[in-house]
Design an enzyme around this catalytic site. Sequence first.
Site, PDB file in Angstrom:
ATOM      1  N   ARG A  61       0.829  -1.217   0.000  1.00 12.80           N
ATOM      2  CA  ARG A  61       0.000   0.000   0.000  1.00 12.80           C
ATOM      3  C   ARG A  61       0.858   1.261   0.000  1.00 12.80           C
ATOM      4  O   ARG A  61       0.447   2.319  -0.460  1.00 12.80           O
ATOM      5  CB  ARG A  61      -0.982  -0.004   1.194  1.00 12.80           C
ATOM      6  CG  ARG A  61      -1.814   1.277   1.286  1.00 12.80           C
ATOM      7  CD  ARG A  61      -3.077   1.137   2.128  1.00 12.80           C
ATOM      8  NE  ARG A  61      -2.866   0.498   3.404  1.00 12.80           N
ATOM      9  CZ  ARG A  61      -2.304   1.079   4.474  1.00 12.80           C
ATOM     10  NH1 ARG A  61      -1.884   2.325   4.410  1.00 12.80           N
ATOM     11  NH2 ARG A  61      -2.166   0.400   5.602  1.00 12.80           N
ATOM     12  N   TYR A 114     -17.495  13.538 -15.828  1.00 16.51           N
ATOM     13  CA  TYR A 114     -17.954  12.155 -15.666  1.00 16.51           C
ATOM     14  C   TYR A 114     -18.900  12.117 -14.439  1.00 16.51           C
ATOM     15  O   TYR A 114     -18.542  12.634 -13.372  1.00 16.51           O
ATOM     16  CB  TYR A 114     -16.755  11.226 -15.483  1.00 16.51           C
ATOM     17  CG  TYR A 114     -17.164   9.820 -15.112  1.00 16.51           C
ATOM     18  CD1 TYR A 114     -18.026   9.105 -15.941  1.00 16.51           C
ATOM     19  CD2 TYR A 114     -16.724   9.220 -13.950  1.00 16.51           C
ATOM     20  CE1 TYR A 114     -18.440   7.827 -15.601  1.00 16.51           C
ATOM     21  CE2 TYR A 114     -17.126   7.935 -13.605  1.00 16.51           C
ATOM     22  CZ  TYR A 114     -17.989   7.247 -14.441  1.00 16.51           C
ATOM     23  OH  TYR A 114     -18.388   5.990 -14.103  1.00 16.51           O
ATOM     24  N   ASP A 186      -8.645  16.482 -15.641  1.00 16.84           N
ATOM     25  CA  ASP A 186      -8.893  15.078 -15.968  1.00 16.84           C
ATOM     26  C   ASP A 186      -8.621  14.933 -17.470  1.00 16.84           C
ATOM     27  O   ASP A 186      -9.369  15.417 -18.309  1.00 16.84           O
ATOM     28  CB  ASP A 186     -10.349  14.708 -15.620  1.00 16.84           C
ATOM     29  CG  ASP A 186     -10.630  13.221 -15.834  1.00 16.84           C
ATOM     30  OD1 ASP A 186      -9.933  12.608 -16.665  1.00 16.84           O
ATOM     31  OD2 ASP A 186     -11.544  12.677 -15.189  1.00 16.84           O
ATOM     32  N   LYS A 211      -9.233   3.499 -19.395  1.00 15.18           N
ATOM     33  CA  LYS A 211      -9.613   3.920 -20.756  1.00 15.18           C
ATOM     34  C   LYS A 211      -8.446   3.775 -21.728  1.00 15.18           C
ATOM     35  O   LYS A 211      -7.895   2.698 -21.858  1.00 15.18           O
ATOM     36  CB  LYS A 211     -10.166   5.338 -20.718  1.00 15.18           C
ATOM     37  CG  LYS A 211     -11.083   5.611 -19.545  1.00 15.18           C
ATOM     38  CD  LYS A 211     -12.313   4.725 -19.547  1.00 15.18           C
ATOM     39  CE  LYS A 211     -13.164   4.995 -18.326  1.00 15.18           C
ATOM     40  NZ  LYS A 211     -14.065   3.940 -17.993  1.00 15.18           N
TER      41      LYS A 211
HETATM   42  N1  LCS Z   1     -12.777  10.403 -15.480  1.00 15.02           N
HETATM   43  C1  LCS Z   1     -13.365  10.232 -16.678  1.00 15.02           C
HETATM   44  C2  LCS Z   1     -13.239  11.301 -17.719  1.00 15.02           C
HETATM   45  C3  LCS Z   1     -14.070   9.062 -16.946  1.00 15.02           C
HETATM   46  O1  LCS Z   1     -14.627   8.917 -18.142  1.00 15.02           O
HETATM   47  C4  LCS Z   1     -14.172   8.063 -15.928  1.00 15.02           C
HETATM   48  C5  LCS Z   1     -14.956   6.827 -16.137  1.00 15.02           C
HETATM   49  C6  LCS Z   1     -13.554   8.289 -14.698  1.00 15.02           C
HETATM   50  C7  LCS Z   1     -12.863   9.478 -14.501  1.00 15.02           C
HETATM   51  C8  LCS Z   1     -13.600   7.269 -13.582  1.00 15.02           C
HETATM   52  O2  LCS Z   1     -12.748   6.217 -13.897  1.00 15.02           O
HETATM   53  P1  LCS Z   1     -12.950   4.683 -13.394  1.00 15.02           P
HETATM   54  O3  LCS Z   1     -13.094   4.750 -11.910  1.00 15.02           O
HETATM   55  O4  LCS Z   1     -14.169   4.161 -14.049  1.00 15.02           O
HETATM   56  O5  LCS Z   1     -11.678   4.031 -13.812  1.00 15.02           O
HETATM   57  N2  LCS Z   1     -15.789   6.859 -17.258  1.00 15.02           N
HETATM   58  C9  LCS Z   1     -16.620   5.954 -17.661  1.00 15.02           C
HETATM   59  C10 LCS Z   1     -17.445   6.105 -18.777  1.00 15.02           C
HETATM   60  O6  LCS Z   1     -17.553   7.137 -19.452  1.00 15.02           O
HETATM   61  N3  LCS Z   1     -18.084   4.985 -19.001  1.00 15.02           N
HETATM   62  O7  LCS Z   1     -17.844   4.054 -18.016  1.00 15.02           O
HETATM   63  C11 LCS Z   1     -16.876   4.608 -17.095  1.00 15.02           C
END
Ligand code: LCS
Length: 396
Positions: A61, A114, A186, A211
């Site tokens: 951790r 998001y 972001d 992503k």
């Molecule tokens: N920031 C952006 C721009 C995102 O699109 C997402 C997830 C996150 C943060 C959060 O990331 P995660 O915890 O899911 O790794 N976006 C998603 C979307 O547009 N579709 O499913 C998840």
Amino acid sequence: MSKHNQNKRLETEIIHAGYDPDPSVRSVSPPIYQTSTFAFESAEQGAALFAGQEKGFIYTRLGNPTILALEEALATLEKGYGALATATGMAAVSTIYLAFLEKDAHMIGTAALYGPSRTIIETELIRFGVRADFIDTSDIAEIKKRIKKNTKLLFVESPANPTMAITDLGACAEIAREHDLLLVVDNTFASPVLQNPLELGADVVMHSLTKLINGHSDVVGGIIISRSQELHKRLQKVLRMSGGTMDPHQAWLVLRGLRTLHLRVERAQENAQKIAAWLEAHPKVAWVNYPGLKSHPQYELMKKQMKGPGSMISFGLKGGYEAGLKMINSVRLCTLAVSLGGIETLIQHPASMTHASVPKKEKEEAGISDDLIRLSVGCENVEDLIEDLEQALARS
Ligand code: LCS
């Protein structure tokens, strides 16, 4: 620090940054240190490690060599002081909020953020008096108007999910400096291949590694990259205690995906540019948001601050919500799924899926209309993708 980390060109750094063949067995691929803890040579050494008098690994951790390789690679690609890998993209978001928003603090954020990045403030941090104004951050004058005495953070997503609105990051950095705020970007939709916010003056950059950076729709993860040692240390302290850290195997998988990032981004972007132009000319399509089209309101800004428009498109049909639903139910090659940035093309309906947690009125104000369909373009043959979208539109 890898010997390759010597300001080589981006494509070279993507392939090499963060790792050199391991000196013990010369493995070209990084070893996975699948261990929760590390043995001390003596009680004195254990104490010295905890006191920070000696460098070394203690407990996963708090740090792990496989995770560190990924962190060093991304710090290099985003041109930051250091990076911190997190369990998910949302663990990166919540670590940033926890580190920089105190009781009764105020934040300004992009309205089309998001969904959960917005909802966690409005439903959870509000219990600690934290308030936020979620606005169209592509309107710089509006940002200035919303700054208050207790504003601590300017949190920008550009391009924004799912409207594809672009914010002038250089202008935001100037405002942040003037008012003593932190600018957090972001950068998930662009990836370090297309945009480096720290170079434009941001203080902290984050990604959902789930992503484009991992790119294969098989791992979740996040990363936070800081401009300075001070910011990195603050985030590291909060992340280590709150525990949203990454697992070594997860880090290894993301590192493996990362090594082809530039190839995937270029190919998917080439496909997206063709599909966006094709959609814009289609008689059943009412509108298309894609930063690579001249019709996009921030097309010139995209060319100024990004190396390309990326592979995310949103669009609406003349038949509205009903027609859109029929279309996404009719795709055969594209997959009806949330998430984005993988090698396969995904299609979804943000108002009822990724942004379902945002109340209807706020969604509408943010431009997340009921007819909006989001397409994450992958690396397939573009003619096959267009044929699939054509047959789905014929059914809509
Ligand atoms: N920031 C952006 C721009 C995102 O699109 C997402 C997830 C996150 C943060 C959060 O990331 P995660 O915890 O899911 O790794 N976006 C998603 C979307 O547009 N579709 O499913 C998840």
